[in-house]
Scaffold this active site. Structure first.
Site, PDB file in Angstrom:
ATOM      1  N   LYS A 170       0.814  -1.218   0.000  1.00  0.00           N
ATOM      2  CA  LYS A 170       0.000   0.000   0.000  1.00  0.00           C
ATOM      3  C   LYS A 170       0.849   1.271   0.000  1.00  0.00           C
ATOM      4  O   LYS A 170       0.345   2.353  -0.275  1.00  0.00           O
ATOM      5  CB  LYS A 170      -0.965  -0.010   1.182  1.00  0.00           C
ATOM      6  CG  LYS A 170      -2.032  -1.089   1.043  1.00  0.00           C
ATOM      7  CD  LYS A 170      -3.018  -1.073   2.195  1.00  0.00           C
ATOM      8  CE  LYS A 170      -4.152  -2.045   1.975  1.00  0.00           C
ATOM      9  NZ  LYS A 170      -3.771  -3.441   2.319  1.00  0.00           N
TER      10      LYS A 170
HETATM   11  C1  LIG Z   1      -4.482  -4.525   1.786  1.00  0.00           C
HETATM   12  C2  LIG Z   1      -3.809  -5.834   1.799  1.00  0.00           C
HETATM   13  C3  LIG Z   1      -4.236  -6.914   0.992  1.00  0.00           C
HETATM   14  C4  LIG Z   1      -5.474  -6.821   0.129  1.00  0.00           C
HETATM   15  O1  LIG Z   1      -5.314  -5.979  -0.989  1.00  0.00           O
HETATM   16  P1  LIG Z   1      -6.579  -5.487  -1.838  1.00  0.00           P
HETATM   17  O2  LIG Z   1      -6.042  -4.526  -2.822  1.00  0.00           O
HETATM   18  O3  LIG Z   1      -7.528  -4.860  -0.870  1.00  0.00           O
HETATM   19  O4  LIG Z   1      -7.179  -6.703  -2.473  1.00  0.00           O
HETATM   20  C5  LIG Z   1      -3.502  -8.086   1.011  1.00  0.00           C
HETATM   21  N1  LIG Z   1      -2.423  -8.222   1.802  1.00  0.00           N
HETATM   22  C6  LIG Z   1      -1.988  -7.231   2.616  1.00  0.00           C
HETATM   23  C7  LIG Z   1      -0.808  -7.471   3.481  1.00  0.00           C
HETATM   24  C8  LIG Z   1      -2.657  -6.014   2.643  1.00  0.00           C
HETATM   25  O5  LIG Z   1      -2.225  -5.037   3.457  1.00  0.00           O
END
Ligand SMILES: *Cc1c(COP(=O)(O)O)cnc(C)c1O
Length: 432
Positions: free
Chosen positions: A107
């Site tokens: 993210k």
């Molecule tokens: C946010 C997150 C996900 C999920 O990602 P999406 O884009 O919401 O499908 C998977 N793994 C981790 C570690 C995350 O922080």
């Protein structure tokens, strides 16, 4: 580039307006009016380009002339300040490690890019009014948003998180930075946090009073840059003639949906695989054809505890609302916590690879797909560093993990958070 609302009841708008609003006025997600594939020549010679050049090529049409070339390149350089290695793990299986950034989860890419776009737009307006980014987190989003937006002029960030339900490291990452970042510790669950945030966006008295936006993957400036690392992974492939599939552990389906945009741009991706936990609305849909969102269930891969994935509507749009077309491009599998833990054990003992629960699910789903598709190579996305999920790693592993410097840097800082338990307290806090 203009964007339309997938609910089709709001006017089309610019990149800037879509970024500042987050959601369209009809509450639909924004989607680009057109997608033009990149040149074959560029894809075939991708090794000759730097990651920054690749990212610029991938994103430029979606920004258009709203951010000048020089400025956009600067934003990209600032966003992509870390590596995206593809690490061989097993026969025909590699891990794309997305966790080498400031908060050690994928993210970071979307949060950093979005923060810089908002900062740029705010600087351009004649009467800049501070934008307040309001975000609810179950863990990883909060840290990435806090770090990504830290010190960005004209942007205030308020993060709501459920008290006692995020890991200690995650809590430190979102409560210790200060400056333009503030944390609200909510007496309740993640769903309560999210409900309060939604209520705030619908509260006309509040939105007349201040400029509010969200920083979830519904925001195009957080969603689209997630395309970048699918290109970076392809660039690193030794054997480009063997078909490539990606396995993406998914919750809100923003990450995998960005991969599908990279495919639309001409990146030769043969197929996508989604791995999930007990929150299995998408794998069930692929099996039965019935899309049935459910309340979320708590698991050890908690960043994927999502019962109604917000980006799924974009995935449908990419596949022209055609179920057969989607099924040809996407397979889905789901796993219990026990299976996830066993997979972390297998990866450790047989592949000498330390995975956290989300990545382990990506690996399991890929293995499953490869059973019946043996002429392909696969990459699963390792979406976070194991240090962020110490409590739920394979037994004994947590003790062996060295704390990375970017975690050490926050772990001893003092937590600053304001406790709230209901919406009126949030509203009062925002207006004060
Ligand atoms: C946010 C997150 C996900 C999920 O990602 P999406 O884009 O919401 O499908 C998977 N793994 C981790 C570690 C995350 O922080």
């Amino acid at each position: 580039m203009n964007y339309f609302s997938l609910y089709k009841k709001a006017p089309n708008t610019t990149f800037e307006d879509a970024v500042v609003r987050g959601l369209a006025p009809d509450k639909g997600l924004y989607f680009p009016e057109s997608i033009t594939p990149l040149s074959k020549d560029f894809i075939e010679n991708i090794e000759n380009y730097s990651n920054h050049e690749i990212a610029y090529e991938a994103i430029r049409q979606f920004v258009g002339d709203e951010i000048p070339e020089k400025e956009l390149k600067h934003i990209i350089e600032d966003t992509l300040c870390f590596e995206f290695p593809v690490v061989p793990v097993d026969t025909d299986i590699s891990s794309l490690e997305l966790y080498h950034g400031p908060t050690m989860a994928f993210k970071d890419v979307g949060a950093r890019f979005m923060a810089r776009c908002l900062g740029y737009f705010n600087n351009q307006t004649k009467n800049p009014q501070d934008v307040t980014v309001l975000v609810a987190t179950s863990g990883d989003t909060g840290g990435a948003v806090a770090s990504g937006f830290l010190g960005v002029k004209g942007v205030d960030v308020v993060i709501l998180y459920p008290s006692g339900k995020v890991s200690d490291i995650q809590e430190k990452q979102l409560t210790t930075l200060g400056q333009n970042i503030r944390a609200l510790e909510v007496e309740g669950t993640f769903d309560d946090c999210q409900a309060m945030v939604k209520k705030a966006f619908l509260d006309a008295e509040l939105t007349d009073y201040m400029k509010l936006t969200s920083a979830n993957s519904i925001n195009i400036a957080r969603w689209l840059p997630q395309m970048f690392y699918f290109f970076f992974a392809y660039k690193q492939l030794k054997n480009k003639s063997k078909k490539l599939v990606f396995s993406v552990p998914s919750g809100n389906y923003g990450n995998i949906c960005a991969g599908m945009m990279a495919q639309k741009l001409g990146l030769p991706i043969h197929h996508f695989i989604t791995g999930t936990n007990e929150n299995k609305v998408v794998p069930s849909y692929l099996k039965t054809g019935n899309y049935e969102p459910k309340p979320s269930v708590q698991t050890i891969s908690n960043a994927m505890d999502v019962g109604a994935p917000s980006n799924f509507i974009r995935i449908e749009e990419i596949h022209n609302g055609n179920f057969e077309e989607l099924k040809n491009n996407l397979s889905g599998y789901h796993y219990s916590d026990e299976e996830t833990t066993a997979a972390m054990g297998h990866l450790l003992k047989s592949c000498n690879y330390i995975a956290e629960p989300h990545g382990a699910i990506g690996y399991l789903a890929l293995k499953n797909y490869l059973k019946t598709n043996n002429d392909v190579q696969g990459i699963f996305l390792e979406t976070a560093h194991p240090v962020k999920f110490l409590d739920v790693l394979y037994p004994g592993v947590a003790e062996t993990i060295e704390i990375p410097p970017q975690i050490k840097a926050v772990i001893d800082l003092e937590k600053v958070a304001t406790q709230i338990s209901e919406y009126d307290e949030l509203k009062g806090y925002l207006k004060a």
